[in-house]
Design an enzyme around this catalytic site. Structure first.
Site, PDB file in Angstrom:
ATOM      1  N   HIS A  22       0.820  -1.219   0.000  1.00  0.00           N
ATOM      2  CA  HIS A  22       0.000   0.000   0.000  1.00  0.00           C
ATOM      3  C   HIS A  22       0.855   1.270   0.000  1.00  0.00           C
ATOM      4  CE1 HIS A  22       0.072   0.031   4.571  1.00  0.00           C
ATOM      5  NE2 HIS A  22      -0.009   1.321   4.386  1.00  0.00           N
ATOM      6  N   ASP A  62       1.272  -7.644   2.535  1.00  0.00           N
ATOM      7  CA  ASP A  62       1.349  -6.223   2.177  1.00  0.00           C
ATOM      8  C   ASP A  62       2.800  -5.768   1.954  1.00  0.00           C
ATOM      9  OD1 ASP A  62       0.882  -3.538   1.846  1.00  0.00           O
ATOM     10  OD2 ASP A  62      -0.387  -3.312   3.613  1.00  0.00           O
ATOM     11  N   SER A  92       4.047   2.310   8.400  1.00  0.00           N
ATOM     12  CA  SER A  92       3.836   1.292   7.388  1.00  0.00           C
ATOM     13  C   SER A  92       5.121   1.073   6.624  1.00  0.00           C
ATOM     14  CB  SER A  92       2.746   1.719   6.421  1.00  0.00           C
ATOM     15  OG  SER A  92       1.510   1.379   6.963  1.00  0.00           O
TER      16      SER A  92
HETATM   17  N1  ARG Z   1      -4.792   0.814   7.849  1.00  0.00           N
HETATM   18  C1  ARG Z   1      -3.491   0.797   7.255  1.00  0.00           C
HETATM   19  C2  ARG Z   1      -2.860   2.207   7.311  1.00  0.00           C
HETATM   20  O1  ARG Z   1      -3.407   3.069   7.941  1.00  0.00           O
HETATM   21  C3  ARG Z   1      -3.498   0.250   5.884  1.00  0.00           C
HETATM   22  C4  ARG Z   1      -4.184   1.091   4.867  1.00  0.00           C
HETATM   23  C5  ARG Z   1      -4.127   0.560   3.472  1.00  0.00           C
HETATM   24  N2  ARG Z   1      -5.126  -0.444   3.209  1.00  0.00           N
HETATM   25  C6  ARG Z   1      -6.431  -0.191   2.871  1.00  0.00           C
HETATM   26  N3  ARG Z   1      -7.257  -1.183   2.725  1.00  0.00           N
HETATM   27  N4  ARG Z   1      -6.892   1.027   2.681  1.00  0.00           N
HETATM   28  O2  ARG Z   1      -2.252   2.736   6.431  1.00  0.00           O
HETATM   29  N1  ASP Z   2      -1.346   1.540   8.074  1.00  0.00           N
HETATM   30  C1  ASP Z   2      -0.575   2.599   8.687  1.00  0.00           C
HETATM   31  C2  ASP Z   2       0.419   3.241   7.712  1.00  0.00           C
HETATM   32  O1  ASP Z   2       0.192   3.253   6.520  1.00  0.00           O
HETATM   33  C3  ASP Z   2       0.092   2.131   9.925  1.00  0.00           C
HETATM   34  C4  ASP Z   2      -0.813   2.323  11.102  1.00  0.00           C
HETATM   35  O2  ASP Z   2      -1.568   3.301  11.146  1.00  0.00           O
HETATM   36  O3  ASP Z   2      -0.713   1.500  12.028  1.00  0.00           O
HETATM   37  O4  ASP Z   2       1.358   3.896   8.098  1.00  0.00           O
END
Ligand code: ARG
Ligand code: ASP
Length: 713
Positions: A83, A219, A644
């Site tokens: 991502h 990921d 991330s």
């Molecule tokens: N929650 C994670 C972060 O804040 C992953 C986000 C990417 N994935 C998604 N399905 N949007 O970045």
């Molecule tokens: N998914 C988040 C990121 O892209 C990491 C998190 O918020 O725990 O940095």
């Protein structure tokens, strides 16, 4: 039995060990080294950060300012999340070469794909410069003057402190303005795409599984850093060569188990762990619910269209994912803050704080802090709420309004800087809008607008609304705007912007959509922004004093500085948790779970045929764990957005995983870290290697790495 369990728990869980915190790498020796060793770390603080010899920090660059990455070979091979590399993978994709859907693997270096606008930044040196930054500040009285002087000092120091021509000095504040630290950095801009799994692996579970444990997402994506012949940063050139790192992480396939020491290094973006209870109450009761309601409405509309129309699904997939990400996070955060009693815990601390202030004779200095906070947060409440509505409705989630807002800024550029600046900006806009309109559907946006403008008119504080929106017939307004405004198509936009400044400005001011944006922006800038900024500045000053007082009065507490997008180290253990009564989550997931979740043809839970066949044949090579293929694991490392792509390391500093998310029940960790349930989610590095080697057949990449394994018996 019970007693035995308790004793075991006390033995394996030193209380201080599980309390989170994101620490400054150059200060680990004094603050954390002992605790890290108690937890099982085998290396020293100097192995993690050292100015004189290579250390772990040399292998952890910031990835394009928003994510983290790590170097994993002597030839500049770089690992980060799928991502995080999504934009690059997407930008190389076409209908014939759809790398998002099918994945991409460079089988030799010539095939690696260069990227416009992608950079990674290494840290060369970290140094405290607090005294230099605060020189001449104490003598000033107004907060605005102090901030101005600090900014001047920072600018001057960034220019004058020693650095090589290809380096940069960056100064950031810590502990809310109580400490300033300099980062000497080097930024590489030739970074090429090496590999990415298909989205059905790299984004498996998509929005449904986002922020959720148990998780089964691979990921990850791979890049390579290129440098000039002297190993220095250079713009893309085919003569550039793979970067030779000062350090790269050995990759351990020994495997992880519950209670193993883990450490995560990376660039957490923003946390607010020391807010007073009044601010937290506002987030729980007013701000998060408002933002959630707006996004909820926008997402429902988009989802309705996306399910019916495949072209719209493609157009809106990435927008939808980004709106949904924080929508979901705020829901989890609000729930978690309530469930973990964050407010009561803050209030109890504030009581203690007040007592300490009195006992230590600091009444004059700190006695009024909390009362001042209370007064300020009460006063700022309607302004903060208006600001969030404005941001969410006008700037973020209704495209016609956010497009119109750019034209509003264009008019302002003309008023402030004249024709030449206007023309430059205009041409940039016309070029930039082409991509935006490609993914724009006026019917979808109209329905989003209809919902969001109604929320704006009825839910945001009435006293600041433009007169035309008070008791407005928003249905009629929607029809008028979308039938009359030229902003509903790219051709319409180009028509609006055709001609010299005077013509364009006259023309846009006759456009129904632009007129609405301008009224909304004008009333926001007049009725909300000035007062919000004034009160916010006061809160910033109060927060600085509050932080100073906490540091002084609670010298034995574990007080780490809030995240600010600088390099940090967080550590803990691999550990499961109990999300609710009678439920216990294991800390590890396996490929069996991917197969359990498999829904053929589904856009979130499809699984590639090749992966299924590897599973059926248990063809896991050297990456299996007792016959099963590990996929993800969780730990007590304190992370946030920006982490991330961060390396998860074992006690020896070997790479064992790749951080990418947090668990649902612990998403409140940005405001209140609860060691009982806050967990970070990592991909097991064995899954990454298995996908590269067995799934993609790119074994040459694994051969490039330094693999650490159990001694053969
Ligand atoms: N929650 C994670 C972060 O804040 C992953 C986000 C990417 N994935 C998604 N399905 N949007 O970045
Ligand atoms: N998914 C988040 C990121 O892209 C990491 C998190 O918020 O725990 O940095």
């Amino acid at each position: 039995m019970k007693l035995l369990r308790l004793l075991v728990l006390l033995f394996v869980l030193p209380v201080s060990a599980q309390q989170g915190g994101m620490w400054i790498p150059s200060l680990l020796k004094g603050m954390n080294e002992k605790e890290m060793k108690t937890l099982g770390m085998k290396i020293s603080a100097a192995d993690i950060y050292d100015v004189n010899k290579s250390s772990l920090k040399d292998a952890v660059p910031h990835f394009n300012g928003g994510c983290t990455s790590e170097v994993i070979s002597s030839k500049g091979l770089l690992l980060t999340n799928h991502h995080c590399g999504y934009g690059e993978i997407q930008s190389h994709s076409t209908v014939d070469h759809d790398y998002l859907t099918n994945g991409f693997w460079a089988m030799k270096q010539e095939d690696e794909l260069p990227n416009k606008d992608l950079e990674v930044t290494f840290i060369v040196k970290i140094e405290d410069v607090t005294n230099k930054v605060l020189e001449g500040v104490a003598a000033l009285t107004s907060e605005a003057d102090k901030q101005k002087k600090i900014q001047e000092n920072i600018n001057m120091l960034s220019r004058t402190l020693p650095k090589e021509s290809w380096q940069e000095n960056k100064i950031r504040t810590f502990y809310d303005g109580n400490q300033y630290i300099l980062f000497l950095t080097e930024t590489y801009t030739d970074v090429r795409l090496v590999g990415a799994p298909p989205s059905s692996i790299g984004k498996f579970g998509s929005d449904t599984d986002n922020w959720v444990w148990p998780r089964h997402t691979g990921d990850f994506s791979l890049f390579r850093i290129y440098a000039d012949k002297n190993n220095r940063p250079a713009a893309y050139s085919k003569d550039n060569v793979p970067y030779k790192p000062k350090h790269f992480f050995p990759v351990s396939i020994k495997g992880v188990k519950e209670n193993d020491f883990t450490m995560v290094m990376g660039y957490p973006g923003r946390t607010q762990e020391y807010l007073p209870s009044y601010a937290v109450a506002q987030i729980i009761n007013d701000l998060n619910p408002a933002k959630i309601e707006v996004r909820d409405a926008a997402l429902k509309v988009q989802d309705g269209f996306m399910r019916k129309d495949n072209a719209i699904k493609i157009q809106y997939a990435s927008k939808y994912a980004s709106i949904a990400n924080y929508w979901k996070k705020w829901i989890g955060e609000t729930k978690g803050l309530k469930k973990s009693n964050a407010l009561a815990i803050k209030q109890k601390f504030e009581q203690e704080f007040q007592d300490k202030v009195a006992k230590s004779g600091k009444q004059a200095e700190y006695g009024n802090l909390l009362a001042d906070f209370k007064k300020n947060y009460t006063e700022i409440a309607p302004y903060a709420l208006s600001r969030d509505y404005y941001t969410e409705v006008v700037l973020r989630n209704t495209e016609l309004l956010s497009f119109g807002y750019r034209l509003f800024q264009l008019e302002q550029v003309y008023n402030a800087k004249g024709e030449q600046a206007f023309n430059d900006r205009k041409n940039n806009l016309i070029a930039g809008f082409e991509d935006l309109y490609k993914d724009f559907n006026a019917n979808v946006d109209e329905k989003v607008f209809e919902q969001l403008i109604a929320l704006y008119a009825t839910k945001s504080p009435k006293q600041f609304l433009p007169a035309s929106l008070v008791n407005a017939d928003t249905k009629k307004l929607t029809e008028e705007v979308y039938s009359q405004s030229k902003l509903t198509s790219y051709n319409g936009l180009k028509e609006l912007l055709n001609g010299d400044a005077k013509t364009v400005i006259e023309r846009i001011n006759k456009d129904k959509g632009f007129q609405l944006v301008k009224t909304m922006a004008d009333s926001y800038l007049k009725n909300v922004a000035p007062k919000y900024d004034e009160l916010n500045l006061k809160n910033i000053a109060l927060q600085r004093t509050y932080m100073k007082a906490i540091l002084e009065l609670f010298p034995n507490n574990r007080i780490f500085p809030d995240a600010n997008s600088t390099l940090r180290v967080t550590y803990g253990k691999v550990k499961g948790y109990s999300p609710s009564d009678a439920v216990i989550y294991e800390p590890m997931t396996y490929l069996d779970g991917v197969i359990e979740k498999y829904v053929p043809g589904d856009y979130e839970f499809d699984v590639p045929a090749k992966l299924i066949s590897l599973y059926n044949n248990k063809d896991y090579g050297q990456y299996a764990d007792k016959g099963r293929m590990p996929v993800c694991f969780i730990g007590t490392n304190h992370t946030t957005g920006g982490n991330s792509g961060s390396p998860a390391l074992d006690a020896e500093g070997n790479l064992i995983g790749l951080n990418f998310d947090r668990v649902w029940e612990g998403t409140m960790s940005d405001i209140h870290y609860d060691p009982a349930i806050c967990r970070n989610i990592m991909v097991d590095i064995r899954y990454v290697l298995f996908i590269i080697d067995k799934y993609a057949g790119a074994k040459h990449l694994v051969d490039e790495m330094k693999i650490v394994q159990n001694k053969k018996k």
